[in-house]
Design a protein around this motif. Structure first.
Motif, PDB file in Angstrom:
ATOM      1  N   MET A 155       0.819  -1.220   0.000  1.00 15.09           N
ATOM      2  CA  MET A 155       0.000   0.000   0.000  1.00 15.09           C
ATOM      3  C   MET A 155       0.846   1.262   0.000  1.00 15.09           C
ATOM      4  SD  MET A 155      -2.881  -1.351   2.696  1.00 15.09           S
ATOM      5  CE  MET A 155      -1.689  -2.071   3.821  1.00 15.09           C
ATOM      6  N   ASN A 156       2.162   1.097  -0.137  1.00 20.97           N
ATOM      7  CA  ASN A 156       3.074   2.234  -0.171  1.00 20.97           C
ATOM      8  C   ASN A 156       3.022   3.055   1.128  1.00 20.97           C
ATOM      9  OD1 ASN A 156       5.144   3.597  -1.592  1.00 20.97           O
ATOM     10  ND2 ASN A 156       3.744   5.242  -2.149  1.00 20.97           N
ATOM     11  N   HIS A 157       2.804   2.356   2.238  1.00 18.25           N
ATOM     12  CA  HIS A 157       2.731   3.038   3.528  1.00 18.25           C
ATOM     13  C   HIS A 157       4.122   3.388   4.046  1.00 18.25           C
ATOM     14  CE1 HIS A 157      -1.543   1.435   4.656  1.00 18.25           C
ATOM     15  NE2 HIS A 157      -1.547   2.361   3.706  1.00 18.25           N
ATOM     16  N   GLU A 158       4.188   4.550   4.716  1.00 17.14           N
ATOM     17  CA  GLU A 158       5.457   4.974   5.286  1.00 17.14           C
ATOM     18  C   GLU A 158       5.772   4.251   6.600  1.00 17.14           C
ATOM     19  OE1 GLU A 158       6.677   7.422   2.292  1.00 17.14           O
ATOM     20  OE2 GLU A 158       7.764   7.011   4.141  1.00 17.14           O
ATOM     21  N   TYR A 159       4.752   4.105   7.453  1.00 16.09           N
ATOM     22  CA  TYR A 159       4.957   3.588   8.796  1.00 16.09           C
ATOM     23  C   TYR A 159       4.675   2.086   8.835  1.00 16.09           C
ATOM     24  CZ  TYR A 159       4.906   8.305  10.909  1.00 16.09           C
ATOM     25  OH  TYR A 159       5.173   9.594  11.276  1.00 16.09           O
ATOM     26  N   MET A 160       5.515   1.371   9.586  1.00 16.39           N
ATOM     27  CA  MET A 160       5.273  -0.052   9.835  1.00 16.39           C
ATOM     28  C   MET A 160       5.582  -0.368  11.287  1.00 16.39           C
ATOM     29  SD  MET A 160       6.536  -1.862   6.286  1.00 16.39           S
ATOM     30  CE  MET A 160       5.626  -3.394   6.586  1.00 16.39           C
ATOM     31  N   TYR A 161       4.915  -1.410  11.796  1.00 17.99           N
ATOM     32  CA  TYR A 161       4.976  -1.729  13.225  1.00 17.99           C
ATOM     33  C   TYR A 161       5.007  -3.240  13.434  1.00 17.99           C
ATOM     34  CZ  TYR A 161       2.408   2.709  12.790  1.00 17.99           C
ATOM     35  OH  TYR A 161       1.992   3.964  12.425  1.00 17.99           O
ATOM     36  N   TRP A 162       5.634  -3.638  14.508  1.00 15.55           N
ATOM     37  CA  TRP A 162       5.544  -5.013  14.978  1.00 15.55           C
ATOM     38  C   TRP A 162       4.988  -5.010  16.400  1.00 15.55           C
ATOM     39  CZ3 TRP A 162       5.505  -9.460  12.647  1.00 15.55           C
ATOM     40  CH2 TRP A 162       6.196  -9.638  11.435  1.00 15.55           C
ATOM     41  N   TYR A 163       3.948  -5.837  16.600  1.00 16.64           N
ATOM     42  CA  TYR A 163       3.335  -6.006  17.916  1.00 16.64           C
ATOM     43  C   TYR A 163       3.408  -7.482  18.300  1.00 16.64           C
ATOM     44  CZ  TYR A 163       0.839  -1.540  17.133  1.00 16.64           C
ATOM     45  OH  TYR A 163       0.506  -0.232  16.905  1.00 16.64           O
ATOM     46  N   ARG A 164       3.305  -7.711  19.584  1.00 14.39           N
ATOM     47  CA  ARG A 164       3.067  -9.059  20.072  1.00 14.39           C
ATOM     48  C   ARG A 164       1.777  -9.046  20.887  1.00 14.39           C
ATOM     49  NH1 ARG A 164       7.448 -11.410  24.140  1.00 14.39           N
ATOM     50  NH2 ARG A 164       5.668 -12.751  24.643  1.00 14.39           N
ATOM     51  N   GLN A 165       1.040 -10.145  20.782  1.00 14.77           N
ATOM     52  CA  GLN A 165      -0.238 -10.266  21.482  1.00 14.77           C
ATOM     53  C   GLN A 165      -0.182 -11.462  22.408  1.00 14.77           C
ATOM     54  OE1 GLN A 165      -3.678 -11.719  19.255  1.00 14.77           O
ATOM     55  NE2 GLN A 165      -4.924 -10.078  20.101  1.00 14.77           N
ATOM     56  N   ASP A 166      -0.351 -11.203  23.678  1.00  9.45           N
ATOM     57  CA  ASP A 166      -0.318 -12.248  24.689  1.00  9.45           C
ATOM     58  C   ASP A 166      -1.617 -12.219  25.483  1.00  9.45           C
ATOM     59  OD1 ASP A 166       2.820 -10.961  24.796  1.00  9.45           O
ATOM     60  OD2 ASP A 166       2.557 -13.093  24.359  1.00  9.45           O
ATOM     61  N   PRO A 167      -2.068 -13.374  25.937  1.00 15.42           N
ATOM     62  CA  PRO A 167      -3.332 -13.423  26.702  1.00 15.42           C
ATOM     63  C   PRO A 167      -3.297 -12.479  27.899  1.00 15.42           C
ATOM     64  CG  PRO A 167      -2.579 -15.627  26.150  1.00 15.42           C
ATOM     65  CD  PRO A 167      -1.470 -14.704  25.770  1.00 15.42           C
ATOM     66  N   GLY A 168      -4.335 -11.678  28.023  1.00 13.77           N
ATOM     67  CA  GLY A 168      -4.419 -10.764  29.155  1.00 13.77           C
ATOM     68  C   GLY A 168      -3.537  -9.538  29.058  1.00 13.77           C
ATOM     69  N   MET A 169      -2.780  -9.419  27.963  1.00 13.56           N
ATOM     70  CA  MET A 169      -1.845  -8.288  27.838  1.00 13.56           C
ATOM     71  C   MET A 169      -2.209  -7.368  26.680  1.00 13.56           C
ATOM     72  SD  MET A 169       0.442  -8.884  30.220  1.00 13.56           S
ATOM     73  CE  MET A 169       1.952  -8.046  29.773  1.00 13.56           C
ATOM     74  N   GLY A 170      -3.102  -7.769  25.823  1.00 13.66           N
ATOM     75  CA  GLY A 170      -3.407  -6.954  24.660  1.00 13.66           C
ATOM     76  C   GLY A 170      -2.261  -6.968  23.662  1.00 13.66           C
ATOM     77  N   LEU A 171      -2.201  -5.953  22.840  1.00  6.15           N
ATOM     78  CA  LEU A 171      -1.119  -5.815  21.872  1.00  6.15           C
ATOM     79  C   LEU A 171      -0.068  -4.858  22.428  1.00  6.15           C
ATOM     80  CD1 LEU A 171      -3.718  -6.478  19.972  1.00  6.15           C
ATOM     81  CD2 LEU A 171      -2.199  -5.717  18.164  1.00  6.15           C
ATOM     82  N   ARG A 172       1.175  -5.265  22.331  1.00  7.05           N
ATOM     83  CA  ARG A 172       2.256  -4.405  22.795  1.00  7.05           C
ATOM     84  C   ARG A 172       3.232  -4.176  21.650  1.00  7.05           C
ATOM     85  NH1 ARG A 172       4.597  -7.348  27.902  1.00  7.05           N
ATOM     86  NH2 ARG A 172       4.104  -9.174  26.618  1.00  7.05           N
ATOM     87  N   LEU A 173       3.645  -2.928  21.499  1.00 10.21           N
ATOM     88  CA  LEU A 173       4.506  -2.541  20.395  1.00 10.21           C
ATOM     89  C   LEU A 173       5.942  -2.961  20.673  1.00 10.21           C
ATOM     90  CD1 LEU A 173       4.641  -0.933  17.709  1.00 10.21           C
ATOM     91  CD2 LEU A 173       5.160   1.094  19.096  1.00 10.21           C
ATOM     92  N   ILE A 174       6.532  -3.678  19.714  1.00 11.39           N
ATOM     93  CA  ILE A 174       7.907  -4.142  19.875  1.00 11.39           C
ATOM     94  C   ILE A 174       8.873  -3.127  19.270  1.00 11.39           C
ATOM     95  CG2 ILE A 174       9.520  -6.026  19.422  1.00 11.39           C
ATOM     96  CD1 ILE A 174       7.078  -7.844  18.935  1.00 11.39           C
TER      97      ILE A 174
END
Lengths: 109, 115
Positions: B27-46
């Motif tokens: 999509m020619n996006h500028e921003y990219m992210y990596w998250y991890r998802q753990d039970p009870g923790m939601g998504l956290r940005l790596i």
């Protein structure tokens, strides 16, 4: 530090009943808040954002700065609303998000 | 238009092994992210990236490295996997910051198990 709290891990309602998914935040500045949704076997996707003041799929969310809340509401739940809902707060000066722990909504017939 | 894709979908590692997760967006996006998802923790940005050749740390960067050599790709590396890195990893991208162009588009996720 900014924080997003979703107190309910699971919310179960009957079809046609009102739904309210709670979200509280802690942030000292002017917040930008979002609701993301993940339906079963689908990707996480944006549901709505507070600055648009829109209603998506019958859901609305109003930012209450006094109570630091951004609860998601729908007057009549539908079976297809069953999903995991995440409230998210945008970091200042950028595009990063802090997510809450999520609430699993289950709409029963 | 595939959007955001992630490779592999599943992986099982032994403690100490290394691996690289690939995220690609068309999509020619500028921003990219990596998250991890753990039970009870939601998504956290790596880690995240605001453009080709740039990377920055998120909330939980320890044990991970990233690279953004091409605008469309964002790689997440685990040099020496640990059981605590067992998680579901999500990649996301967004056009840029500000206005209504900050919507993040997510990939399908990679389920990683470290034994």
């Amino acid at each position: 530090a900014q924080r997003v709290t979703q107190p309910e891990k699971l919310l179960s309602v009957f079809k046609g009943a009102p739904v309210e998914l709670k979200c509280n935040y802690s942030y000292s500045g002017s917040p930008e808040l979002f609701w993301y949704v993940q339906y079963s076997r689908q990707r996480l996707q944006l549901l709505l954002r507070h600055i648009s003041r829109e209603s998506i799929k019958g859901f609305t969310a109003d930012l209450n700065k006094g109570e630091t809340s951004f609860h998601l509401k729908k007057p009549f739940a539908q079976e297809e609303d069953s999903a995991m809902y995440y409230c998210a707060l945008k970091w200042p000066g950028g595009n990063k998000l802090t997510f809450g722990t999520g609430t699993q909504l289950k709409v029963e017939l | 238009n595939a959007g955001v894709t992630q490779t592999p979908k599943f992986r099982v590692l032994k403690t100490g092994q290394s691996m690289t997760l690939l995220c690609a967006q068309d999509m020619n996006h500028e921003y990219m992210y990596w998250y991890r998802q753990d039970p009870g923790m939601g998504l956290r940005l790596i880690h995240y990236s605001v453009g080709e050749g740039t990377t920055a740390k998120g909330e939980v960067p320890d044990g991970y490295n990233v690279s953004r050599l091409k605008k469309q790709n964002f790689l997440l590396g685990l040099e020496s996997a640990a059981p605590s890195q067992t998680s579901v990893y999500f990649c996301a991208s967004s056009p840029h910051s500000g206005g209504l162009a900050d919507t993040q588009y997510f990939g399908p996720g990679t389920r990683l198990t470290v034994l």
